[in-house]
Motif scaffolding. Structure first.
Motif, PDB file in Angstrom:
ATOM      1  N   VAL A  12       6.165 -33.009  20.577  1.00  0.00           N
ATOM      2  CA  VAL A  12       6.078 -32.138  19.498  1.00  0.00           C
ATOM      3  C   VAL A  12       6.389 -30.734  19.705  1.00  0.00           C
ATOM      4  CG1 VAL A  12       4.618 -33.806  18.246  1.00  0.00           C
ATOM      5  CG2 VAL A  12       3.585 -32.019  19.528  1.00  0.00           C
ATOM      6  N   ALA A  13       6.113 -30.168  20.867  1.00  0.00           N
ATOM      7  CA  ALA A  13       6.454 -28.794  21.464  1.00  0.00           C
ATOM      8  C   ALA A  13       6.860 -28.933  22.846  1.00  0.00           C
ATOM      9  CB  ALA A  13       5.331 -27.916  21.139  1.00  0.00           C
ATOM     10  N   GLY A  14       7.602 -27.801  23.022  1.00  0.00           N
ATOM     11  CA  GLY A  14       8.111 -27.776  24.526  1.00  0.00           C
ATOM     12  C   GLY A  14       8.603 -26.320  24.849  1.00  0.00           C
ATOM     13  N   ASP A  15       8.514 -26.209  26.163  1.00  0.00           N
ATOM     14  CA  ASP A  15       8.667 -24.971  26.839  1.00  0.00           C
ATOM     15  C   ASP A  15       9.486 -25.107  28.126  1.00  0.00           C
ATOM     16  OD1 ASP A  15       8.699 -22.335  27.630  1.00  0.00           O
ATOM     17  OD2 ASP A  15       6.798 -22.130  28.041  1.00  0.00           O
ATOM     18  N   PRO A  16      10.787 -24.745  28.208  1.00  0.00           N
ATOM     19  CA  PRO A  16      11.496 -24.922  29.381  1.00  0.00           C
ATOM     20  C   PRO A  16      11.283 -24.144  30.500  1.00  0.00           C
ATOM     21  CG  PRO A  16      12.896 -23.744  27.733  1.00  0.00           C
ATOM     22  CD  PRO A  16      11.764 -24.026  27.120  1.00  0.00           C
ATOM     23  N   ASN A  17      10.688 -23.110  30.290  1.00  0.00           N
ATOM     24  CA  ASN A  17      10.263 -22.044  31.517  1.00  0.00           C
ATOM     25  C   ASN A  17      11.240 -21.610  32.052  1.00  0.00           C
ATOM     26  OD1 ASN A  17       7.222 -21.672  31.465  1.00  0.00           O
ATOM     27  ND2 ASN A  17       7.554 -23.896  31.271  1.00  0.00           N
ATOM     28  N   LYS A  18      12.402 -21.137  31.286  1.00  0.00           N
ATOM     29  CA  LYS A  18      13.660 -20.461  32.090  1.00  0.00           C
ATOM     30  C   LYS A  18      13.509 -18.876  31.839  1.00  0.00           C
ATOM     31  CE  LYS A  18      16.988 -23.985  30.553  1.00  0.00           C
ATOM     32  NZ  LYS A  18      18.268 -24.129  29.697  1.00  0.00           N
ATOM     33  N   PHE A  19      12.646 -18.514  32.766  1.00  0.00           N
ATOM     34  CA  PHE A  19      12.462 -17.002  32.874  1.00  0.00           C
ATOM     35  C   PHE A  19      13.584 -16.077  32.895  1.00  0.00           C
ATOM     36  CE2 PHE A  19       8.867 -19.257  34.675  1.00  0.00           C
ATOM     37  CZ  PHE A  19       7.886 -19.197  33.738  1.00  0.00           C
ATOM     38  N   ASP A  20      14.763 -16.555  33.656  1.00  0.00           N
ATOM     39  CA  ASP A  20      15.677 -15.873  33.897  1.00  0.00           C
ATOM     40  C   ASP A  20      17.030 -16.155  32.653  1.00  0.00           C
ATOM     41  OD1 ASP A  20      16.455 -18.168  34.964  1.00  0.00           O
ATOM     42  OD2 ASP A  20      17.352 -17.256  36.738  1.00  0.00           O
ATOM     43  N   GLY A  21      16.692 -17.215  31.828  1.00  0.00           N
ATOM     44  CA  GLY A  21      17.376 -17.744  31.027  1.00  0.00           C
ATOM     45  C   GLY A  21      18.677 -18.743  31.312  1.00  0.00           C
ATOM     46  N   VAL A  22      18.453 -18.912  32.831  1.00  0.00           N
ATOM     47  CA  VAL A  22      19.343 -20.045  33.225  1.00  0.00           C
ATOM     48  C   VAL A  22      18.445 -21.189  34.093  1.00  0.00           C
ATOM     49  CG1 VAL A  22      21.215 -20.156  35.182  1.00  0.00           C
ATOM     50  CG2 VAL A  22      21.018 -18.233  33.815  1.00  0.00           C
ATOM     51  N   THR A  23      17.780 -20.928  35.011  1.00  0.00           N
ATOM     52  CA  THR A  23      16.987 -21.809  35.798  1.00  0.00           C
ATOM     53  C   THR A  23      15.852 -22.274  35.089  1.00  0.00           C
ATOM     54  OG1 THR A  23      17.940 -20.609  37.932  1.00  0.00           O
ATOM     55  CG2 THR A  23      16.135 -22.149  38.119  1.00  0.00           C
ATOM     56  N   ALA A  24      15.656 -23.530  34.969  1.00  0.00           N
ATOM     57  CA  ALA A  24      14.352 -24.312  34.399  1.00  0.00           C
ATOM     58  C   ALA A  24      13.697 -24.391  35.598  1.00  0.00           C
ATOM     59  CB  ALA A  24      14.736 -25.456  33.645  1.00  0.00           C
ATOM     60  N   VAL A  25      12.736 -23.620  35.585  1.00  0.00           N
ATOM     61  CA  VAL A  25      11.769 -23.921  36.777  1.00  0.00           C
ATOM     62  C   VAL A  25      10.893 -25.153  36.444  1.00  0.00           C
ATOM     63  CG1 VAL A  25       9.525 -22.950  37.909  1.00  0.00           C
ATOM     64  CG2 VAL A  25      11.183 -21.419  37.182  1.00  0.00           C
ATOM     65  N   VAL A  26      10.391 -25.525  35.334  1.00  0.00           N
ATOM     66  CA  VAL A  26       9.634 -26.819  34.893  1.00  0.00           C
ATOM     67  C   VAL A  26       9.442 -26.968  33.615  1.00  0.00           C
ATOM     68  CG1 VAL A  26       7.255 -25.547  35.161  1.00  0.00           C
ATOM     69  CG2 VAL A  26       7.320 -28.111  35.580  1.00  0.00           C
ATOM     70  N   PHE A  27       9.544 -28.022  33.074  1.00  0.00           N
ATOM     71  CA  PHE A  27       9.462 -28.273  31.663  1.00  0.00           C
ATOM     72  C   PHE A  27       8.112 -28.558  31.314  1.00  0.00           C
ATOM     73  CE2 PHE A  27      13.865 -29.478  32.542  1.00  0.00           C
ATOM     74  CZ  PHE A  27      14.522 -28.668  31.537  1.00  0.00           C
ATOM     75  N   ILE A  28       7.726 -27.689  30.408  1.00  0.00           N
ATOM     76  CA  ILE A  28       6.050 -28.227  29.922  1.00  0.00           C
ATOM     77  C   ILE A  28       6.385 -28.663  28.452  1.00  0.00           C
ATOM     78  CG2 ILE A  28       3.836 -27.487  29.595  1.00  0.00           C
ATOM     79  CD1 ILE A  28       4.291 -25.048  31.766  1.00  0.00           C
ATOM     80  N   VAL A  29       5.784 -29.810  28.106  1.00  0.00           N
ATOM     81  CA  VAL A  29       5.964 -30.465  26.817  1.00  0.00           C
ATOM     82  C   VAL A  29       4.512 -30.729  26.250  1.00  0.00           C
ATOM     83  CG1 VAL A  29       8.428 -30.996  27.023  1.00  0.00           C
ATOM     84  CG2 VAL A  29       6.643 -32.734  27.489  1.00  0.00           C
ATOM     85  N   GLN A  30       4.406 -30.923  24.781  1.00  0.00           N
ATOM     86  CA  GLN A  30       3.202 -31.190  24.237  1.00  0.00           C
ATOM     87  C   GLN A  30       3.592 -32.572  23.714  1.00  0.00           C
ATOM     88  OE1 GLN A  30       1.788 -28.858  21.193  1.00  0.00           O
ATOM     89  NE2 GLN A  30       0.470 -30.517  20.356  1.00  0.00           N
ATOM     90  N   GLY A  31       2.898 -33.740  24.154  1.00  0.00           N
ATOM     91  CA  GLY A  31       2.913 -34.910  23.767  1.00  0.00           C
ATOM     92  C   GLY A  31       2.069 -35.646  22.805  1.00  0.00           C
ATOM     93  N   ARG A  32       2.151 -36.271  21.799  1.00  0.00           N
ATOM     94  CA  ARG A  32       1.302 -36.926  20.990  1.00  0.00           C
ATOM     95  C   ARG A  32       1.761 -38.337  20.822  1.00  0.00           C
ATOM     96  NH1 ARG A  32       1.204 -33.205  16.128  1.00  0.00           N
ATOM     97  NH2 ARG A  32      -0.175 -31.800  17.572  1.00  0.00           N
ATOM     98  N   GLN A  33       0.557 -39.210  20.724  1.00  0.00           N
ATOM     99  CA  GLN A  33       0.547 -40.621  20.576  1.00  0.00           C
ATOM    100  C   GLN A  33       1.201 -40.830  19.058  1.00  0.00           C
ATOM    101  OE1 GLN A  33      -2.841 -42.270  21.684  1.00  0.00           O
ATOM    102  NE2 GLN A  33      -2.250 -42.434  23.824  1.00  0.00           N
TER     103      GLN A  33
END
Length: 119
Positions: free
Chosen positions: A98-119
């Motif tokens: 339902v929401a997500g954050d790719p954590n691309k601090f430099d706009g290129v490299t995705a460090v980690v994907f943090i997502v909000q999951g809902r059942q």
């Protein structure tokens, strides 16, 4: 241009998720062709992830509900970017993103994907 510090952070995130995480899948539903029709196609991608319940202080009942999971997905080797509409399978349960954050601090490299999951 990619900053080398973010590649190192991506490697660190990948090692921690591999050590403390579990195998899971991200399923993406591709809708049928608008002209020719057909059946929607579900494509599964294997991922390494860490599902964690939200702390009670973050649950407000609207944006974050009771039962929502914060899911950290390793970006290393992942060919897609998990996004709203995808389904993540963790702990044997399907969670709709339902929401997500790719954590691309430099706009290129995705460090980690943090997502909000809902059942």
């Amino acid at each position: 241009m990619a900053n080398p510090i973010y590649a190192r952070l991506q490697g660190t995130a990948q090692r921690l998720i591999a050590k403390y995480g579990q195998a899971g899948t991200v399923k993406r539903l591709t809708p049928p062709d608008p002209v020719y029709g057909g059946e929607p196609v579900v494509t599964s991608y294997s991922v390494t992830l860490v599902p964690m319940a939200y702390e009670a202080r973050y649950i407000d009942g609207t944006t974050i509900r009771s039962g929502d999971m914060q899911i950290y997905i390793s970006a290393v080797g992942l060919t897609i970017e998990p996004t709203v509409g995808d389904v993540v399978t963790a702990n044997g349960t399907d969670y709709a993103i339902v929401a997500g954050d790719p954590n691309k601090f430099d706009g290129v490299t995705a460090v980690v994907f943090i997502v909000q999951g809902r059942q």
